[in-house]
Design a protein around this motif. Structure first.
Motif, PDB file in Angstrom:
ATOM      1  N   LEU A   1     -41.570 111.271  14.356  1.00 27.99           N
ATOM      2  CA  LEU A   1     -42.567 111.081  13.306  1.00 27.99           C
ATOM      3  C   LEU A   1     -43.764 110.298  13.838  1.00 27.99           C
ATOM      4  CD1 LEU A   1     -43.629 111.203  10.422  1.00 27.99           C
ATOM      5  CD2 LEU A   1     -42.264 109.171   9.909  1.00 27.99           C
TER       6      LEU A   1
ATOM      7  N   ALA B   1     -39.639 116.308  11.439  1.00 28.51           N
ATOM      8  CA  ALA B   1     -40.659 115.256  11.480  1.00 28.51           C
ATOM      9  C   ALA B   1     -41.737 115.523  10.444  1.00 28.51           C
ATOM     10  CB  ALA B   1     -41.258 115.175  12.882  1.00 28.51           C
TER      11      ALA B   1
ATOM     12  N   ASP C   1     -40.397 114.596   7.112  1.00 23.50           N
ATOM     13  CA  ASP C   1     -40.415 113.142   6.918  1.00 23.50           C
ATOM     14  C   ASP C   1     -41.819 112.656   6.564  1.00 23.50           C
ATOM     15  OD1 ASP C   1     -37.718 112.915   7.410  1.00 23.50           O
ATOM     16  OD2 ASP C   1     -37.954 112.449   9.537  1.00 23.50           O
TER      17      ASP C   1
END
Length: 787
Positions: free
Chosen positions: A439, A414, A417
């Motif tokens: 995320l 996450a 990202d």
């Protein structure tokens, strides 16, 4: 210790000379730069400081012992403030180097050769010092290093975003030890067969699975060819004894499979002169794709022909068909291996081409000048030198409604990202798979701006883009199934795939069992790790529970096991028929919990499979990497020959349709035939797919069958009733896990797929036999399900 005080470069290694990373990337690299006028020494925690473990087993070292070793190393390193510290791996030993650099300003080069972000060398301290988490530690270490040296292209791609001064130097071999000079001598040690070799440290799951794949491929070679060869495995490590036991159990009649205990590195040049083929049967995972396999370069320099899967550096360093034979998948790999065994001229030509390639680029001499230049540059003077509140993991767990702790790898992905989104010039062009529930939870964390070093206004912009562009937002308007809430309580027996099923304790228990296969080697008390249970639980979180590991294939098979268990059919007494159109490890897994599994192959290749089995060759339907009981399973190929029959007065208790067999044109006939042999009250379990938007590019249930429609269809045409209702709920977290068939990344873990213009998801349901089915009923049902 005076030699360290006088060194220009100190190569600091976690492991000892026995293991290739330290042997090549510390000892041999030090030899290279010494030859080029830079005084170099090696400080090995295992060889010189008395560390009790090296390689994979360092996980078993107590953190107190790791800290003691670091203090001992610091005492040595801190006495030379001018030495460049060449740190081989970002392991527990790196702390001493960073302490020395903090005190004296030593420059550091990070040499990274294995993808080991899951190793957690200071797991118990991480909650107090989050910067020790492997992903964060590596990123900060790489950023501050004067230079980074990567062993493979995958590692290069990993490090380069953190440090532009990153270079590729392979883990090559030493021509003084590895050369074909003794190839013409008599083969006194290993004999005159076509000798095949796998060698190395069997440290756990990944190498175990790779070796089993290689031996299975050898078993699949036609017997007239296989009998020309001997498959040698030279190994050591924590999983070595277990590997030998499992392979002997899996292939009890293979008398040309030979195990050898560890052979010292200095003798290995002679060993390879008696070998003909070296296998690199690597599964495609982050660890293997990042490897710079020393054994590959050793094979090349000793004229050992290489057969490999197309994973990692083999693809980049050698040419398929000329200097290496690459096989993708078990049967393809087996065919390439058979070619090298059977065709002496081809084998010699492949080995010769690889040898010439190695002489040009892949020896210590070939990389020496480049490595020395990197070190000299790093030593040169630099003219320019002169969150609060709830912890992230706790916050994400609460935000996502998780039952278990957040897996560290899930949190790291996450964060990755978020970093990618923050650097993207156009958020609308970001891969939609990055816009995930984890995320969004990270973006909502109050400490995100400070911890991730992203301005609040950027976080707000990313969150808005995530909500607008996530797959769930884009896909939901096209769904033609009725919007429903997930029912309270345990997962329904009949249902669509759902990410939320991983949160149910009983369902997840079957996920744990299913993810155990013939390559699984869990940490245990035998590893002498004081808190091995915690290490084992972390592995479970990262490899089974993580949102990014939740996939269609796992869900289908785990839900079948979960349903069969709830129906009382996995107590060890049931007899089952599994019908499939393709090889599937599920029927092998079933043998752990039932008394008998008959398997019927109705796929397009059934006739060819039957002919192969009749000729006495290995049946590929038994070669999925699963632990299973051979005496509880029988495989039958095709509908034209003898089909499996329920034994006497003991009919089958369950019939299972796998791999979309329900949509095969023969499904109606097969179901009618199986129904006659299914016990009264027996269970029919079906794995299939449902077309969520009504598209027609794939076979699947129509959206109108989600819910009561399926139960009505069975009641209308058969003597079976749908069990446990049907849950057609579809969460955002599930919809986000989308891939497009045929596009890059289509094999990534996913729960929903887009094939052509048809959106579809997996579905499993269970029915019970309550009465007879009228003639033609199964044909009408099968036709209705395909409509």
């Amino acid at each position: 210790m005076a030699r360290y005080a006088q060194a220009d470069v100190i190569f600091v290694a976690q492991d000892g000379f026995k293991l290739a990373p330290a042997r090549v990337r510390a000892y041999s690299f030090a030899k290279l730069v010494n030859q080029r006028g830079i005084r170099a020494e090696v400080l090995s925690f295992f060889d010189h400081l008395g560390a009790a473990e090296q390689g994979g087993p360092v996980a078993g070292l107590a953190e107190e012992e790791k800290l003691r070793l670091n203090l001992a190393a610091f005492e040595i390193l801190s006495r030379n403030p001018r030495a460049l510290l060449y740190v081989q791996k970002a392991g527990y030993h790196a702390i001493a180097c960073l302490m020395a650099a903090a005190r004296n300003g030593n420059r550091i080069v990070l040499d990274y050769d294995d993808y080991d972000l899951g190793s957690q060398p200071f797991r118990r301290i991480e909650p107090w010092l989050p910067s020790l988490k492997p992903e964060e530690f590596l990123a900060r270490f790489a950023e501050r290093a004067q230079a980074c040296v990567a062993s493979s292209r995958r590692i290069l791609d990993l490090l380069a975003p953190f440090n532009p001064n990153t270079h590729l130097v392979h883990t090559v071999a030493d021509r003084d030890v590895f050369n074909p000079g003794r190839r013409g001598d008599g083969r006194r040690r290993f004999g005159d067969s076509v000798n095949i070799l796998w060698c190395g440290d069997v440290w756990g799951d990944i190498p175990m699975k790779d070796i089993v794949f290689g031996v299975d491929a050898f078993a699949l070679v036609p017997s007239r060819i296989r009998h020309k060869a001997r498959f040698h495995i030279i190994g050591f490590g924590r999983a070595w004894e277990e590997l030998k036991r499992r392979l002997r159990q899996r292939h009890p009649d293979m008398d040309n499979l030979v195990f050898h205990e560890h052979i010292p590195p200095g003798e290995f040049g002679a060993v390879l002169n008696e070998m003909d083929i070296g296998v690199l049967p690597y599964a495609d995972n982050a660890f293997n794709a990042s490897k710079s396999p020393t054994k590959m370069f050793e094979y090349m320099l000793t004229k050992v022909a290489i057969c490999a899967t197309p994973v990692g550096e083999a693809v980049h360093c050698l040419e398929d068909g000329a200097s290496i034979l690459l096989g993708e998948g078990l049967e393809d790999f087996s065919a390439r291996l058979a070619t090298l065994i059977d065709d002496d001229d081809r084998r010699r030509a492949v080995a010769e081409a690889a040898y010439e390639r190695a002489l040009a680029d892949y020896t210590l001499d070939a990389v020496g000048d480049r490595l020395t230049a990197i070190i000299r540059q790093a030593m040169a003077p630099d003219a320019s030198a002169g969150p609060a509140g709830v912890p992230l993991e706790t916050f994400m767990r609460q935000a996502l409604g998780r039952r278990l702790a957040m897996p560290s790898r899930e949190v790291a992905l996450a964060r990755g990202d978020l970093k990618a989104a923050a650097a993207a010039p156009d958020l609308a062009a970001v891969d939609p798979r990055r816009w995930s529930a984890p995320l969004l939870a990270l973006l909502d964390w109050p400490g995100a701006a400070r911890s991730e070093e992203v301005p609040e206004e950027t976080l707000a912009r990313i969150r808005e883009a995530a909500l607008r562009h996530r797959n769930a937002h884009r896909l939901r308007p096209r769904l033609r199934i009725a919007a429903t809430e997930r029912p309270d309580g345990p997962p329904c027996l009949g249902k669509l795939a759902a990410s939320e099923d991983w949160e149910d304790p009983a369902w997840f228990a079957w996920a744990q069992r299913f993810k155990t296969n013939c390559g699984t080697f869990h940490v245990s008390a035998a590893d002498n790790i004081a808190d091995f249970e915690a290490v084992r639980d972390d592995e479970l979180l990262n490899h089974v529970y993580s949102y990014f590991k939740r996939s269609r294939g796992t869900w289908e098979r785990v839900h079948l096991l979960y349903g069969l268990d709830r129906l009382g059919l996995l107590d060890g007494t049931a007899r089952m028929l599994a019908v499939s159109t393709a090889v599937d490890g599920f029927y092998l897994t079933l043998t752990e919990w039932v008394s008998c599994v008959d398997v019927l192959n109705i796929g397009a290749d059934a006739t060819a499979r039957a002919e192969r089995a009749a000729a006495g060759e290995m049946d590929t339907w038994l070669l999925k990497p699963r632990l299973f009981h051979r005496d509880r399973i029988a495989v039958h190929h095709g509908l034209s020959g003898a089909r499996p029959e329920a034994a006497g007065e003991r009919p089958w208790n369950a019939v299972l349709l796998l791999q979309d067999a329900i949509f095969d044109p023969a499904a109606g006939d097969v179901l009618a035939w199986a129904d006659e042999r299914l016990a009264d009250g027996g269970v029919l379990a079906i794995m299939g797919r449902l077309r969520l938007d009504g598209g027609t590019d794939v076979a699947g249930l129509g959206p109108e069958l989600a819910g009561d429609g399926l139960a009505a269809l069975f009641a209308r045409h058969t003597g079976f009733e749908l069990l446990g209702g049907f849950d057609a709920s579809l969460s955002d977290a599930t919809l986000d896990r989308l891939v497009r068939t045929g596009a890059p990344g289509a094999e990534n873990p996913h729960l929903v797929a887009l094939t052509g213009d048809t959106l579809h998801a997996s579905v499993v349901w269970f029915c019970r036999k309550t009465g007879p089915t009228a003639p033609g009923g199964w044909a009408r049902l099968a036709a209705a399900l395909r409509a």
